[in-house]
Design a protein around this motif. Structure first.
Motif, PDB file in Angstrom:
ATOM      1  N   ALA A 199       1.528 -40.524 -33.046  1.00  0.00           N
ATOM      2  CA  ALA A 199       2.326 -39.835 -32.429  1.00  0.00           C
ATOM      3  C   ALA A 199       1.670 -38.434 -31.996  1.00  0.00           C
ATOM      4  CB  ALA A 199       3.362 -39.117 -33.754  1.00  0.00           C
ATOM      5  N   GLU A 200       0.508 -37.730 -32.660  1.00  0.00           N
ATOM      6  CA  GLU A 200      -0.139 -36.762 -31.881  1.00  0.00           C
ATOM      7  C   GLU A 200      -0.652 -37.193 -30.643  1.00  0.00           C
ATOM      8  OE1 GLU A 200      -2.876 -35.989 -34.691  1.00  0.00           O
ATOM      9  OE2 GLU A 200      -1.459 -34.911 -36.388  1.00  0.00           O
ATOM     10  N   ALA A 201      -1.297 -38.617 -30.453  1.00  0.00           N
ATOM     11  CA  ALA A 201      -1.658 -38.837 -29.184  1.00  0.00           C
ATOM     12  C   ALA A 201      -0.831 -38.889 -28.161  1.00  0.00           C
ATOM     13  CB  ALA A 201      -2.640 -40.130 -29.551  1.00  0.00           C
ATOM     14  N   ARG A 202       0.660 -39.407 -28.427  1.00  0.00           N
ATOM     15  CA  ARG A 202       1.595 -39.374 -27.591  1.00  0.00           C
ATOM     16  C   ARG A 202       1.903 -38.136 -27.122  1.00  0.00           C
ATOM     17  NH1 ARG A 202       3.228 -43.627 -30.988  1.00  0.00           N
ATOM     18  NH2 ARG A 202       4.970 -42.219 -32.130  1.00  0.00           N
ATOM     19  N   LEU A 203       1.983 -37.236 -28.085  1.00  0.00           N
ATOM     20  CA  LEU A 203       2.429 -35.850 -27.800  1.00  0.00           C
ATOM     21  C   LEU A 203       1.184 -35.154 -26.918  1.00  0.00           C
ATOM     22  CD1 LEU A 203       4.201 -33.248 -28.129  1.00  0.00           C
ATOM     23  CD2 LEU A 203       2.809 -32.748 -30.294  1.00  0.00           C
ATOM     24  N   ALA A 204       0.039 -35.533 -27.213  1.00  0.00           N
ATOM     25  CA  ALA A 204      -0.826 -35.038 -26.340  1.00  0.00           C
ATOM     26  C   ALA A 204      -0.939 -35.417 -24.918  1.00  0.00           C
ATOM     27  CB  ALA A 204      -2.429 -35.161 -26.709  1.00  0.00           C
ATOM     28  N   ARG A 205      -0.448 -36.542 -24.698  1.00  0.00           N
ATOM     29  CA  ARG A 205      -0.409 -37.359 -23.582  1.00  0.00           C
ATOM     30  C   ARG A 205       0.866 -36.548 -22.673  1.00  0.00           C
ATOM     31  NH1 ARG A 205      -1.895 -42.025 -26.181  1.00  0.00           N
ATOM     32  NH2 ARG A 205       0.366 -42.770 -26.066  1.00  0.00           N
TER      33      ARG A 205
END
Length: 303
Positions: free
Chosen positions: A84-90
């Motif tokens: 989820a953090e990776a998706r938010l960062a993207r």
């Protein structure tokens, strides 16, 4: 409703420890009774200790069985959090890389422009009517003065209009929003604030008489209690809501003046004012609890 794996594991651990402590207590009692020669009582303590140890062992085995499951669940949750953090960062990187927001179509722009033009026209008509009413009531409105910053209500027929400071009801513009709990909350907040700050402002509404019998000055019990209560209100509703109530109820400021001081748009201030009143009414027990809070507590308790 099935319990969460973490809850089952923690429950098993707690029960294991509780039964183990009980077994140790019974073993200690058994030793004391054997030393005192109380054979029958020592046997009862031994049976209780054996039973407690059996329960502790069973719950310990249950905890050992659940431990790998808990570890796997924690690993999966952590992986989901990282994903989820990776998706938010993207998503944030993509938004930052976008040179400008998506433009509206010509039709949508015309529609929004017409709506804004209509709102501006209605606002101008309202201001013009307000000025005519003030002139008929003999009010010389000057926003630079303290009187010009306050909410004024104008009543009476067209030939005999009279102006006065807005009461609790007229602080709320729409009549449908003037519910009894809201009006009572405004009154209680006003009275409590003035009792808490008696002697600190030029025109206290509830100033207490001076007690000349005292040789040492101090804070009256009534004011000390009111200061505590008004602090509870501020802690409950938040400093922004409290400030809006201060400007609106205590000082009688109009939304237009508050907007001119950078506190936000008049429409938004009106919405926040009603929300502040409702929060204050709930604090005083004049309204039922928020449905959002009740739904949250029901979901948390059922988890």
């Amino acid at each position: 409703m099935p319990q969460h794996i973490d809850t089952r594991y923690e429950t098993a651990i707690a029960r294991r420890d509780r039964w183990a402590a009980a077994a140790a207590k019974h073993r200690e009692a058994q030793a004391k009774r054997e030393a005192a020669g109380k054979v029958a009582l020592a046997k009862l303590s031994q049976e209780a200790a054996d039973k407690a140890e059996a329960h502790a062992k069973a719950h310990g085995q249950e905890a050992d069985r659940l431990a790998p499951m808990v570890q796997r669940a924690q690993t999966v949750r952590r992986q989901n959090e990282l994903a989820a953090e990776a998706r938010l960062a993207r998503a944030m990187d993509l938004a930052a890389a976008t040179p400008h927001p998506v433009s509206l179509s010509a039709k949508e722009q015309r529609r929004l422009a017409k709506e804004q033009e209509k709102r501006d026209r209605l606002a101008q008509q309202g201001q013009a009517q307000r000025k005519r009413d003030e002139k008929a009531a003999g009010v010389d409105h000057d926003p630079r003065t303290a009187a010009g910053q306050r909410e004024i209500q104008i009543r009476g027929p067209a030939v005999d209009k009279r102006a006065s400071l807005a009461d609790y009801a007229n602080l709320i513009h729409r009549q449908t929003d003037r519910t009894p709990p809201r009006l009572l909350a405004l009154e209680r907040f006003d009275q409590l604030w003035h009792r808490a700050h008696a002697g600190q402002f030029p025109n206290p509404r509830f100033e207490r008489g001076v007690d000349t019998s005292r040789k040492i000055g101090g804070v009256s019990d009534d004011r000390a209690e009111s200061l505590r209560l008004i602090g509870d209100v501020k802690a409950r509703i938040g400093e922004e809501f409290f400030a809006i109530l201060f400007h609106r109820v205590i000082n009688g400021h109009s939304f237009s003046w508050m907007a001119s001081q950078g506190m936000g748009e008049s429409e938004r201030l009106g919405v926040l004012f009603l929300a502040a009143i409702d929060a204050t009414a709930r604090h005083f027990g004049l309204r039922e609890r928020s449905r959002a809070v009740e739904a949250m507590e029901q979901q948390v308790s059922a988890a």
